[in-house]
Design a protein around this motif. Structure first.
Motif, PDB file in Angstrom:
ATOM      1  N   ILE A 210      -3.872   2.166  -2.093  1.00 19.98           N
ATOM      2  CA  ILE A 210      -3.994   1.243  -3.235  1.00 19.98           C
ATOM      3  C   ILE A 210      -5.244   0.382  -3.103  1.00 19.98           C
ATOM      4  O   ILE A 210      -5.573  -0.086  -2.013  1.00 19.98           O
ATOM      5  CB  ILE A 210      -2.775   0.301  -3.322  1.00 19.98           C
ATOM      6  N   GLN A 211      -5.903   0.176  -4.230  1.00 22.08           N
ATOM      7  CA  GLN A 211      -7.000  -0.797  -4.270  1.00 22.08           C
ATOM      8  C   GLN A 211      -6.690  -1.835  -5.347  1.00 22.08           C
ATOM      9  O   GLN A 211      -6.276  -1.491  -6.459  1.00 22.08           O
ATOM     10  CB  GLN A 211      -8.331  -0.125  -4.589  1.00 22.08           C
ATOM     11  N   PHE A 212      -6.868  -3.115  -5.001  1.00 19.10           N
ATOM     12  CA  PHE A 212      -6.654  -4.218  -5.934  1.00 19.10           C
ATOM     13  C   PHE A 212      -7.999  -4.608  -6.531  1.00 19.10           C
ATOM     14  O   PHE A 212      -8.931  -4.956  -5.808  1.00 19.10           O
ATOM     15  CB  PHE A 212      -6.042  -5.419  -5.204  1.00 19.10           C
ATOM     16  N   THR A 213      -8.096  -4.544  -7.846  1.00 14.71           N
ATOM     17  CA  THR A 213      -9.357  -4.851  -8.521  1.00 14.71           C
ATOM     18  C   THR A 213      -9.202  -6.067  -9.429  1.00 14.71           C
ATOM     19  O   THR A 213      -8.261  -6.145 -10.222  1.00 14.71           O
ATOM     20  CB  THR A 213      -9.833  -3.648  -9.369  1.00 14.71           C
ATOM     21  N   ILE A 214     -10.147  -7.013  -9.296  1.00 13.62           N
ATOM     22  CA  ILE A 214     -10.126  -8.211 -10.135  1.00 13.62           C
ATOM     23  C   ILE A 214     -11.505  -8.425 -10.764  1.00 13.62           C
ATOM     24  O   ILE A 214     -12.518  -8.006 -10.225  1.00 13.62           O
ATOM     25  CB  ILE A 214      -9.727  -9.469  -9.333  1.00 13.62           C
ATOM     26  N   THR A 229      -5.212 -10.946  -2.872  1.00 14.19           N
ATOM     27  CA  THR A 229      -5.395 -11.054  -1.420  1.00 14.19           C
ATOM     28  C   THR A 229      -4.051 -11.165  -0.711  1.00 14.19           C
ATOM     29  O   THR A 229      -3.848 -10.565   0.357  1.00 14.19           O
ATOM     30  CB  THR A 229      -6.265 -12.276  -1.082  1.00 14.19           C
ATOM     31  N   GLN A 230      -3.122 -11.911  -1.291  1.00 13.66           N
ATOM     32  CA  GLN A 230      -1.794 -12.049  -0.691  1.00 13.66           C
ATOM     33  C   GLN A 230      -1.055 -10.708  -0.661  1.00 13.66           C
ATOM     34  O   GLN A 230      -0.423 -10.356   0.340  1.00 13.66           O
ATOM     35  CB  GLN A 230      -0.972 -13.086  -1.457  1.00 13.66           C
ATOM     36  N   LEU A 231      -1.129  -9.964  -1.771  1.00 13.71           N
ATOM     37  CA  LEU A 231      -0.475  -8.656  -1.817  1.00 13.71           C
ATOM     38  C   LEU A 231      -1.116  -7.693  -0.816  1.00 13.71           C
ATOM     39  O   LEU A 231      -0.417  -6.924  -0.132  1.00 13.71           O
ATOM     40  CB  LEU A 231      -0.549  -8.081  -3.229  1.00 13.71           C
ATOM     41  N   HIS A 232      -2.446  -7.737  -0.740  1.00 18.88           N
ATOM     42  CA  HIS A 232      -3.168  -6.884   0.217  1.00 18.88           C
ATOM     43  C   HIS A 232      -2.732  -7.170   1.654  1.00 18.88           C
ATOM     44  O   HIS A 232      -2.448  -6.248   2.430  1.00 18.88           O
ATOM     45  CB  HIS A 232      -4.670  -7.118   0.064  1.00 18.88           C
ATOM     46  N   LYS A 233      -2.645  -8.455   2.011  1.00 16.73           N
ATOM     47  CA  LYS A 233      -2.267  -8.826   3.372  1.00 16.73           C
ATOM     48  C   LYS A 233      -0.844  -8.397   3.703  1.00 16.73           C
ATOM     49  O   LYS A 233      -0.574  -7.915   4.806  1.00 16.73           O
ATOM     50  CB  LYS A 233      -2.419 -10.340   3.558  1.00 16.73           C
ATOM     51  N   GLN A 234       0.062  -8.573   2.747  1.00 18.75           N
ATOM     52  CA  GLN A 234       1.452  -8.158   2.981  1.00 18.75           C
ATOM     53  C   GLN A 234       1.554  -6.654   3.160  1.00 18.75           C
ATOM     54  O   GLN A 234       2.314  -6.161   4.000  1.00 18.75           O
ATOM     55  CB  GLN A 234       2.339  -8.609   1.824  1.00 18.75           C
ATOM     56  N   LEU A 235       0.785  -5.918   2.356  1.00 19.18           N
ATOM     57  CA  LEU A 235       0.798  -4.461   2.451  1.00 19.18           C
ATOM     58  C   LEU A 235       0.242  -4.018   3.804  1.00 19.18           C
ATOM     59  O   LEU A 235       0.768  -3.094   4.440  1.00 19.18           O
ATOM     60  CB  LEU A 235      -0.031  -3.868   1.314  1.00 19.18           C
ATOM     61  N   GLU A 237       0.365  -5.717   6.573  1.00 17.95           N
ATOM     62  CA  GLU A 237       1.332  -6.042   7.626  1.00 17.95           C
ATOM     63  C   GLU A 237       2.413  -4.972   7.730  1.00 17.95           C
ATOM     64  O   GLU A 237       2.866  -4.642   8.826  1.00 17.95           O
ATOM     65  CB  GLU A 237       1.974  -7.402   7.335  1.00 17.95           C
ATOM     66  N   LEU A 238       2.815  -4.440   6.592  1.00 19.99           N
ATOM     67  CA  LEU A 238       3.848  -3.403   6.592  1.00 19.99           C
ATOM     68  C   LEU A 238       3.291  -2.046   7.016  1.00 19.99           C
ATOM     69  O   LEU A 238       3.862  -1.368   7.881  1.00 19.99           O
ATOM     70  CB  LEU A 238       4.476  -3.292   5.198  1.00 19.99           C
ATOM     71  N   TYR A 239       2.192  -1.644   6.387  1.00 15.20           N
ATOM     72  CA  TYR A 239       1.584  -0.332   6.653  1.00 15.20           C
ATOM     73  C   TYR A 239       0.061  -0.467   6.687  1.00 15.20           C
ATOM     74  O   TYR A 239      -0.603  -0.313   5.646  1.00 15.20           O
ATOM     75  CB  TYR A 239       1.999   0.680   5.583  1.00 15.20           C
ATOM     76  N   PRO A 240      -0.482  -0.742   7.852  1.00 12.32           N
ATOM     77  CA  PRO A 240      -1.944  -0.899   7.979  1.00 12.32           C
ATOM     78  C   PRO A 240      -2.695   0.319   7.450  1.00 12.32           C
ATOM     79  O   PRO A 240      -2.361   1.455   7.780  1.00 12.32           O
ATOM     80  CB  PRO A 240      -2.147  -1.066   9.490  1.00 12.32           C
ATOM     81  N   GLY A 241      -3.683   0.070   6.600  1.00 16.11           N
ATOM     82  CA  GLY A 241      -4.513   1.152   6.065  1.00 16.11           C
ATOM     83  C   GLY A 241      -4.076   1.651   4.706  1.00 16.11           C
ATOM     84  O   GLY A 241      -4.833   2.365   4.031  1.00 16.11           O
ATOM     85  N   LEU A 242      -2.862   1.272   4.282  1.00 15.88           N
ATOM     86  CA  LEU A 242      -2.389   1.727   2.971  1.00 15.88           C
ATOM     87  C   LEU A 242      -3.177   1.049   1.851  1.00 15.88           C
ATOM     88  O   LEU A 242      -3.384   1.621   0.783  1.00 15.88           O
ATOM     89  CB  LEU A 242      -0.899   1.449   2.806  1.00 15.88           C
ATOM     90  N   SER A 243      -3.629  -0.172   2.089  1.00 13.99           N
ATOM     91  CA  SER A 243      -4.440  -0.883   1.100  1.00 13.99           C
ATOM     92  C   SER A 243      -5.924  -0.640   1.354  1.00 13.99           C
ATOM     93  O   SER A 243      -6.382  -0.637   2.502  1.00 13.99           O
ATOM     94  CB  SER A 243      -4.162  -2.385   1.164  1.00 13.99           C
ATOM     95  N   ASP A 285       6.989   2.897  -3.980  1.00 13.85           N
ATOM     96  CA  ASP A 285       8.234   2.417  -3.370  1.00 13.85           C
ATOM     97  C   ASP A 285       7.936   1.297  -2.374  1.00 13.85           C
ATOM     98  O   ASP A 285       8.664   0.298  -2.302  1.00 13.85           O
ATOM     99  CB  ASP A 285       8.968   3.561  -2.677  1.00 13.85           C
ATOM    100  N   ILE A 286       6.881   1.481  -1.605  1.00 12.60           N
ATOM    101  CA  ILE A 286       6.484   0.442  -0.639  1.00 12.60           C
ATOM    102  C   ILE A 286       5.949  -0.787  -1.367  1.00 12.60           C
ATOM    103  O   ILE A 286       6.276  -1.929  -1.019  1.00 12.60           O
ATOM    104  CB  ILE A 286       5.416   0.989   0.333  1.00 12.60           C
ATOM    105  N   PHE A 287       5.148  -0.556  -2.390  1.00 13.59           N
ATOM    106  CA  PHE A 287       4.548  -1.674  -3.113  1.00 13.59           C
ATOM    107  C   PHE A 287       5.626  -2.518  -3.807  1.00 13.59           C
ATOM    108  O   PHE A 287       5.493  -3.741  -3.923  1.00 13.59           O
ATOM    109  CB  PHE A 287       3.535  -1.162  -4.142  1.00 13.59           C
TER     110      PHE A 287
END
Length: 299
Positions: A210-214, A229-235, A237-243, A285-287
């Motif tokens: 996933i990429q977050f674009t603003i 940034t908050q969503l990216h950091k949480q992602l 923490e759960l699965y490094p590299g998924l973001s 599902d993870i997101f």
């Protein structure tokens, strides 16, 4: 209840034969003793009743105070700066999902490698949004999934492709007017990267990254950047590299990805042209869990 004197006079009336003075004195003392004993019993009984009433009232008063405190604690716990429990449990939608480029598709699903054929009216990113909506609802998070055929509207009205965000923004504005409960907005796309850049293996399974674009020209740039940034950091923490991180786009003010319409509005690139729908579904599902964590204040 008769007093001592009344009882004594009654006895004299019953026994008019003039008993001895000693008998009268003994009888009088005995009667006084019995009267005092009866009086003590009445006092004790009355005291017991009053004590019982006092204890009962004290218990009820204490119960009311404790109940009030419990209610207060419950409100404070459920009242997350937003949301959290209340937001998750309520029936009103808190997430809005839409697709400005609704026909974007994936090569493995279309069996083609021609760039001009990487679009489809059936197998496209709207299925990714649908899967995210389903995953959210499993977590008791209400979501609106807008499956409007933006490409079809553009063609029917003879509008250029660049007007996609303008058309999708009309539906978004209407939804916001009808549901003030909406707290986050995701415009889902797919990217055009090579597979090795858009895919990650986690526990033997492939996931679309996933990429977050603003938009940097949006009025809500700062708050959207913080949200992404908050969503990216949480992602991470759960699965490094998924973001793939947060991407900031400098585009003309006329095209801000509709992010000026609401706080917490992000464009999501889930996967790329070489990913499969199944890989994007695993990611959604993870997101969805990340969204729940955010709503519960775990950020």
């Amino acid at each position: 209840m008769q007093n001592d004197k009344e009882i004594f006079d009654l006895l004299k009336d019953l026994y008019p034969q003039h008993p001895s003075k000693k008998f009268v004195t003994l009888t009088e003392n005995k009667l006084r003793q019995q009267a005092r004993s009866m009086s003590k019993k009445r006092i004790i009984t009355r005291f017991s009743v009053m004590t019982s009433i006092f204890l009962l009232c004290s218990f009820i008063f204490s119960w009311l105070i404790l109940s009030s405190e419990d209610s207060k604690v419950s409100i404070e716990i459920n009242g997350y700066g937003a949301a959290s429990s209340n937001a998750i449990d309520e029936k009103e939608p808190v997430v809005y999902i839409y697709h400005s480029h609704n026909t974007e598709s994936f090569i493995p699903e279309l069996q083609t490698k021609k760039s001009n054929q990487m679009f489809s009216h059936t197998k496209n990113v709207t299925l990714v949004g649908k899967e995210l909506s389903k995953a959210l609802k499993k977590l008791q998070i209400e979501a609106i999934h807008d499956e409007t055929d933006i490409a079809g509207i553009l063609k029917r009205k003879g509008l250029p492709f660049s007007d996609s965000y303008k058309v999708s923004g009309e539906n978004l504005q209407q939804a916001l007017a009808e549901h003030n409960s909406i707290r986050m907005i995701f415009d889902i796309h797919r990217d055009s990267l090579k597979r090795q850049d858009s895919t990650i293996e986690i526990k033997g399974e492939n996931y679309a990254r996933i990429q977050f674009t603003i938009s940097k020209t949006s009025e809500n740039y700062e708050v959207n950047k913080k949200f992404a940034t908050q969503l990216h950091k949480q992602l991470e923490e759960l699965y490094p590299g998924l973001s793939r991180g947060v991407e900031e786009k400098e585009i003309t003010p006329e095209n801000t990805y509709n992010q000026e319409l609401h706080d917490n509005s992000i464009l999501l690139n889930i996967g790329s042209i070489e990913n499969t729908l199944e890989e994007t579904y695993r990611t959604t599902d993870i997101f969805a869990q990340v969204v729940k964590n955010y709503l519960e204040g775990r950020n």
